[in-house]
Motif scaffolding. Sequence first.
Motif, PDB file in Angstrom:
ATOM      1  N   LEU A 104     -22.805 -60.176 -33.640  1.00 28.70           N
ATOM      2  CA  LEU A 104     -23.842 -59.139 -33.690  1.00 28.70           C
ATOM      3  C   LEU A 104     -23.348 -57.907 -34.450  1.00 28.70           C
ATOM      4  CD1 LEU A 104     -25.293 -59.381 -30.058  1.00 28.70           C
ATOM      5  CD2 LEU A 104     -26.344 -60.202 -32.176  1.00 28.70           C
ATOM      6  N   ILE A 133     -33.514 -65.702 -33.189  1.00 26.07           N
ATOM      7  CA  ILE A 133     -32.719 -66.791 -32.593  1.00 26.07           C
ATOM      8  C   ILE A 133     -33.661 -67.928 -32.195  1.00 26.07           C
ATOM      9  CG2 ILE A 133     -30.877 -65.268 -31.798  1.00 26.07           C
ATOM     10  CD1 ILE A 133     -31.978 -65.464 -28.977  1.00 26.07           C
ATOM     11  N   VAL A 192     -26.918 -62.439 -25.887  1.00 27.65           N
ATOM     12  CA  VAL A 192     -27.326 -61.859 -27.175  1.00 27.65           C
ATOM     13  C   VAL A 192     -28.302 -60.712 -26.948  1.00 27.65           C
ATOM     14  CG1 VAL A 192     -28.657 -62.282 -29.277  1.00 27.65           C
ATOM     15  CG2 VAL A 192     -26.906 -63.914 -28.564  1.00 27.65           C
ATOM     16  N   ASN A 193     -29.299 -60.924 -26.113  1.00 22.62           N
ATOM     17  CA  ASN A 193     -30.294 -59.886 -25.840  1.00 22.62           C
ATOM     18  C   ASN A 193     -29.664 -58.670 -25.175  1.00 22.62           C
ATOM     19  OD1 ASN A 193     -33.306 -60.598 -26.394  1.00 22.62           O
ATOM     20  ND2 ASN A 193     -32.429 -62.516 -25.649  1.00 22.62           N
ATOM     21  N   ALA A 235     -27.421 -56.899 -27.863  1.00 21.89           N
ATOM     22  CA  ALA A 235     -28.223 -56.380 -28.975  1.00 21.89           C
ATOM     23  C   ALA A 235     -28.924 -55.088 -28.591  1.00 21.89           C
ATOM     24  CB  ALA A 235     -29.250 -57.431 -29.399  1.00 21.89           C
ATOM     25  N   ILE A 295     -34.207 -58.422 -31.011  1.00 24.16           N
ATOM     26  CA  ILE A 295     -34.098 -59.882 -31.047  1.00 24.16           C
ATOM     27  C   ILE A 295     -35.492 -60.501 -30.938  1.00 24.16           C
ATOM     28  CG2 ILE A 295     -33.139 -61.925 -29.935  1.00 24.16           C
ATOM     29  CD1 ILE A 295     -31.049 -60.125 -31.242  1.00 24.16           C
ATOM     30  N   GLU A 325     -37.272 -64.211 -30.447  1.00 21.47           N
ATOM     31  CA  GLU A 325     -36.919 -65.555 -30.001  1.00 21.47           C
ATOM     32  C   GLU A 325     -37.995 -66.573 -30.364  1.00 21.47           C
ATOM     33  OE1 GLU A 325     -36.187 -65.670 -25.842  1.00 21.47           O
ATOM     34  OE2 GLU A 325     -34.443 -64.337 -25.917  1.00 21.47           O
TER      35      GLU A 325
END
Length: 326
Positions: A156, A170, A186-187, A190, A197, A199
């Motif tokens: 990231l 993603i 990731v969320n 981020a 993000i 999805e």
Amino acid sequence: MRNKWRKALMVIIGATLILVACGDDGDKKDDPTTKKYKVGVTQIVEHPSLDAAYGGFKQALEDAGLDVEYDVNNAQNDQSANTSIAQKLVNSEVDLIFANSTPSAQAAASATQDVPIIFTSVTDPVGAELVESLEKPGGNLTGTIDLHPEVIPNTLKFLKEELGAKNVGIVYNSGEQNARVQADKVNELAKDMGLTIFEATISTSAEVKQATESLVGKIDSFYIIKDNTVVSALESVIEVAVANQLPMMVGELDSVKRGGLAAYGFEYFDLGYQTGELAVEILKEGNEPASLPVQTPQSLTFEVNEETAEKIGIEIKEEWQTEVSE
């Protein structure tokens, strides 16, 4: 009289030799270096990283001098087949099960509490309820995980600071526990880094391309996490990314070789070999899985696909080529 004693002595000597011979034969049977082992292999789907992990696993057992017969099975991403494979291996009385993915390990764990199970290509074995903890697995499972703690943060950071990303897409299988864990991470990260993000979730590899295309116009880059379903159809994602000039970070070095832009990662062959060494401790040394801590990848490297960079108009910086993290 002398002849009778001579005959009796010969009988005693003969019986003694037979007992010694039987003893030697028994010792050979108990010798772990001469025994022939049967190892069941269950893998959720075919793709380069998982295949490489299996190759490394086999090499470790070969290097240890073990004579092994492998019963190799691939579920081709079919959960019903995955369950059936696990039960088949248990019924065939294998000495050990090598479970190559989270779904494979979960199915094997449900099928037996007695046969030793060694897993790899698993992201979160505690969350997947495979082990009690990484340090003390408990039960009949142990193995290696395929997520180095620095992979997601570094990826990231690279997207934001080196590629100028703001909106990252993603694509993942929401039914895969390992993929959900990564997506959540990731969320979480981020948000702290000021990245947004987007999805797109799928359930089969046939849905990957359409899901990827649904993100075009909303994002400025992709991050393809470790997801068996998506990685098995990675070429579909690469096609969309290149056609729309979108940089695509990936979660595995094998995916860089296939056309992903770049990744922080390690060689799955090495991870498989590390897993095989745990299997040797069980088969050859007689250790129990419960006493062997779950292991993590030992190093992390960074790789860039120069051909992909050229296709999407990204100039590779010199420092990218030398970046290594231990």
